[in-house]
Enzyme design. Structure first.
Site, short mmCIF file in Angstrom:
data_model
loop_
_atom_site.label_atom_id
_atom_site.label_comp_id
_atom_site.label_asym_id
_atom_site.label_seq_id
_atom_site.Cartn_x
_atom_site.Cartn_y
_atom_site.Cartn_z
N LYS A 118 0.83 -1.21 0.00
CA LYS A 118 0.00 0.00 0.00
C LYS A 118 0.86 1.26 0.00
O LYS A 118 0.63 2.17 -0.81
CB LYS A 118 -0.90 -0.01 1.25
CG LYS A 118 -1.47 1.35 1.63
CD LYS A 118 -2.21 1.25 2.94
CE LYS A 118 -2.40 2.46 3.75
NZ LYS A 118 -1.36 3.26 4.26
N ASN A 119 1.83 1.32 0.90
CA ASN A 119 2.54 2.60 1.05
C ASN A 119 3.53 2.87 -0.09
O ASN A 119 3.99 4.00 -0.24
CB ASN A 119 3.20 2.70 2.43
CG ASN A 119 2.14 2.90 3.51
OD1 ASN A 119 1.00 3.29 3.19
ND2 ASN A 119 2.49 2.63 4.75
N CYS A 152 -4.88 8.32 9.23
CA CYS A 152 -5.16 7.81 10.57
C CYS A 152 -4.82 8.86 11.62
O CYS A 152 -3.88 9.63 11.47
CB CYS A 152 -4.34 6.54 10.82
SG CYS A 152 -4.75 5.20 9.70
N ARG A 172 0.20 15.20 13.31
CA ARG A 172 1.02 14.67 12.20
C ARG A 172 1.40 15.83 11.29
O ARG A 172 0.83 16.00 10.20
CB ARG A 172 0.26 13.58 11.43
CG ARG A 172 0.01 12.34 12.25
CD ARG A 172 -0.73 11.28 11.45
NE ARG A 172 0.11 10.56 10.50
CZ ARG A 172 -0.32 9.62 9.68
NH1 ARG A 172 -1.58 9.26 9.69
NH2 ARG A 172 0.51 9.03 8.85
N ASP A 180 3.53 0.45 12.37
CA ASP A 180 2.30 -0.07 11.76
C ASP A 180 2.01 -1.53 12.15
O ASP A 180 1.00 -2.10 11.73
CB ASP A 180 2.36 0.05 10.23
CG ASP A 180 2.33 1.51 9.80
OD1 ASP A 180 1.95 2.36 10.61
OD2 ASP A 180 2.70 1.79 8.64
N1 EPU Z 1 6.76 14.18 11.21
C1 EPU Z 1 6.89 15.52 11.51
N2 EPU Z 1 6.94 16.39 10.46
C2 EPU Z 1 6.83 16.02 9.17
C3 EPU Z 1 6.67 14.65 8.88
C4 EPU Z 1 6.64 13.74 9.93
O1 EPU Z 1 6.98 15.91 12.66
O2 EPU Z 1 6.87 16.88 8.29
C5 EPU Z 1 6.72 13.20 12.31
C6 EPU Z 1 5.36 12.49 12.39
O3 EPU Z 1 4.43 13.24 13.13
C7 EPU Z 1 5.75 11.19 13.05
C8 EPU Z 1 7.15 10.92 12.47
O4 EPU Z 1 7.63 12.18 12.00
O5 EPU Z 1 5.85 11.38 14.43
C9 EPU Z 1 7.22 9.93 11.33
O6 EPU Z 1 6.23 10.24 10.36
P1 EPU Z 1 6.39 9.82 8.84
O7 EPU Z 1 6.49 11.08 8.05
O8 EPU Z 1 7.48 8.82 8.70
O9 EPU Z 1 5.00 9.13 8.56
P2 EPU Z 1 4.04 9.36 7.32
O10 EPU Z 1 4.83 9.55 6.09
O11 EPU Z 1 2.99 10.35 7.66
C10 EPU Z 1 4.01 6.85 6.63
C11 EPU Z 1 2.95 5.81 6.41
C12 EPU Z 1 2.35 5.41 7.73
C13 EPU Z 1 3.45 4.92 8.68
C14 EPU Z 1 4.58 5.95 8.78
C15 EPU Z 1 5.76 5.44 9.58
C16 EPU Z 1 2.09 6.38 4.24
C17 EPU Z 1 1.00 6.94 3.43
N3 EPU Z 1 1.93 6.37 5.55
O12 EPU Z 1 3.34 7.94 7.25
O13 EPU Z 1 1.50 4.32 7.43
O14 EPU Z 1 2.90 4.73 9.97
O15 EPU Z 1 5.03 6.30 7.47
O16 EPU Z 1 6.29 4.30 9.02
O17 EPU Z 1 3.11 5.92 3.72
C18 EPU Z 1 -0.29 2.86 7.73
O18 EPU Z 1 0.02 2.32 6.65
O19 EPU Z 1 -1.14 2.36 8.51
C19 EPU Z 1 0.33 4.12 8.11
C20 EPU Z 1 -0.17 4.90 9.06
#
Ligand code: EPU
Length: 430
Positions: free
Chosen positions: A22-23, A117, A122, A306
């Site tokens: 998915k991701n 989610c 975030r 996850d």
């Molecule tokens: N963060 C910041 N600032 C930013 C970006 C992130 O503070 O600009 C923080 C977030 O709040 C969090 C941490 O950094 O505390 C990591 O966040 P990350 O950016 O890695 O997560 P994401 O890109 O929003 C993706 C997946 C999530 C998965 C996370 C971590 C997608 C669409 N989503 O989210 O997947 O939990 O990486 O591996 O790729 C899921 O599939 O169920 C899911 C939630």
């Protein structure tokens, strides 16, 4: 209102085929906007997040054709629209990749702030930092991210404050068509980050270092299109392995990359499971009773956040007391209140959850608070005695392809039912 009715108490046994990641898919589909030609992508999972993104591309002028169940062809060469449909974009997290892609291709983008989610705050400050380093001016106006460069982006150095998957991918997408070289430091190393880089390279990009802390993107003038096959979903595979462990079963997940599952199978081994690896499959044989363990969630190759709710269910049934420390998000324990309804003994204090193993969970009505929490409720229901009714399953269907049939193929007693919405109480005010 759609519900899953789970009659638990039967160990899962057999083989399940894992779908595309998915991701990775939710990054590759928006990245198709960068391509001046056709691209055909195989192993795209049939999940609602994918359909929402494809609908948005089509609304923006892309020609998208489903070639088979999991193969789609994208032609975004005629897209001129730089504004994504607001209502759809704010529903899901991955819509933020449209910003990187539109900025990279057209030098401007208007996309709603992303949804996804609810794990507490975030922010997307690191994404904005990446786009600004490449020369864009970014504002949030009326709930939308409005990004403008006025010209082609220019390669630059970007140091991420944390290993953010989203910010790494978004900076990479924006940098592919930029003038010059972009260097992303403290980059995320998740398998889907590497998969996106491989996809971009197979379309004509020049990305190196994906899977390490430093990614280098040498800008090219055009992506020509091509063919790509998405990697298997690490988290879907991990979810079925945990379901087997929680129910005391034996399950083989096939069409996987065993290396991507090391961080998950290491914990299952600690809990007493026997793990057997094949070229593209992994088998778990659960013991009579799981043993306790501790886990701290971390960016890859650490234990994935996850998989945190799913392992919490295993810990609920293990012998002894386990501790989970959430190392990625502020607030990812909302589902624990739902597990309490099934008798689980777990206490949350900030980013730590202490789980005392008990002999048996009891079926109950529960909610899927989010995608992975929903998967955990299904696992808990399969392991429990009695009937569990899982509500809000749209969260689960955002990310798990065909979960009902896949679980039934392993012997689970689970059905998907439509219930009429409960009527509003008489005299209720809005
Ligand atoms: N963060 C910041 N600032 C930013 C970006 C992130 O503070 O600009 C923080 C977030 O709040 C969090 C941490 O950094 O505390 C990591 O966040 P990350 O950016 O890695 O997560 P994401 O890109 O929003 C993706 C997946 C999530 C998965 C996370 C971590 C997608 C669409 N989503 O989210 O997947 O939990 O990486 O591996 O790729 C899921 O599939 O169920 C899911 C939630």
């Amino acid at each position: 209102m759609t519900q899953y009715i789970v009659r638990g108490g039967t160990p899962l046994n057999g083989t399940v085929t894992i779908s595309g990641a998915k991701n990775a898919a939710v990054a590759i589909i928006p990245a198709a906007l960068l391509i001046d030609g056709k691209c055909r992508v195989e192993n795209i999972p049939d999940i609602s997040d994918v359909h929402d993104l494809i609908d948005m591309l089509v609304a923006m002028g892309a020609q998208v054709q489903r070639v088979s169940d999991s193969t789609w062809e994208f032609d975004c060469s005629h897209v001129r629209q730089t504004k994504a449909p607001f209502g759809q974009a704010r529903k899901l997290r991955a819509s933020y990749y449209l910003i990187g892609a539109l900025l990279g291709r057209f030098g401007q983008a208007e996309v709603a702030m992303p949804g996804g989610c609810d794990f507490g705050s975030r922010p997307i400050d690191q994404h904005i930092k990446g786009w600004e380093a490449l020369g864009a001016h970014v504002e949030i106006i009326g709930g939308e991210v409005v990004a403008r460069a006025g010209q082609r982006l220019t390669g630059s150095g970007v140091y991420l404050d944390m290993e953010s998957v989203g910010a790494t991918i978004n900076t990479m997408i924006a940098a592919v068509l930029a003038d010059g070289v972009t260097i992303i430091e403290n980059a995320a190393k998740e398998p889907h980050v590497v998969d996106l880089a491989n996809f971009l390279n197979s379309m004509g990009a020049r990305v190196s270092g994906a899977g390490t802390d430093v990614i280098k993107v040498r800008g090219v003038s055009r992506l020509r299109g091509g063919f790509y096959s998405i990697i298997p979903d690490q988290i879907e595979a991990g979810t079925y392995l945990m379901a087997a462990a929680a129910t005391g079963g034996s399950v083989t997940v096939e069409n996987v990359i065993p290396k991507h599952l090391d961080c998950i199978t290491a914990k299952l081994r600690e809990m007493g499971c026997r793990i057997t690896e094949f070229d593209d499959a992994v088998r778990v044989d659960a013991p009579a009773r799981l043993r306790r363990t501790n886990v701290k969630t971390m960016p890859y190759p650490g234990f994935p956040t996850d998989m945190q709710p799913q392992i919490a269910v295993c810990m609920s049934l293990a012998q002894g007391t386990s501790i989970i420390t959430e190392g990625v998000y502020d607030h990812r324990f909302r589902y624990v209140a739902e597990l309490h309804r099934m008798g689980a003994q777990a206490q949350v204090d900030g980013k730590v959850c202490v789980v005392e193993g008990i002999d048996m969970l009891a079926g109950a009505p529960v909610k899927a608070c989010d995608l992975r929490a929903g998967a955990a409720m299904v696992i808990a229901g399969l392991a429990a005695q009695g009937v569990t009714v899982v509500e809000d399953v749209h969260h689960i269907e955002r990310g798990y392809e065909n979960i009902i049939d896949k679980l039934r193929g392993l012997g689970a007693n689970i059905t998907r039912v439509e219930q009429p919405e409960p009527a509003a109480p008489v005299g209720a005010a809005g």
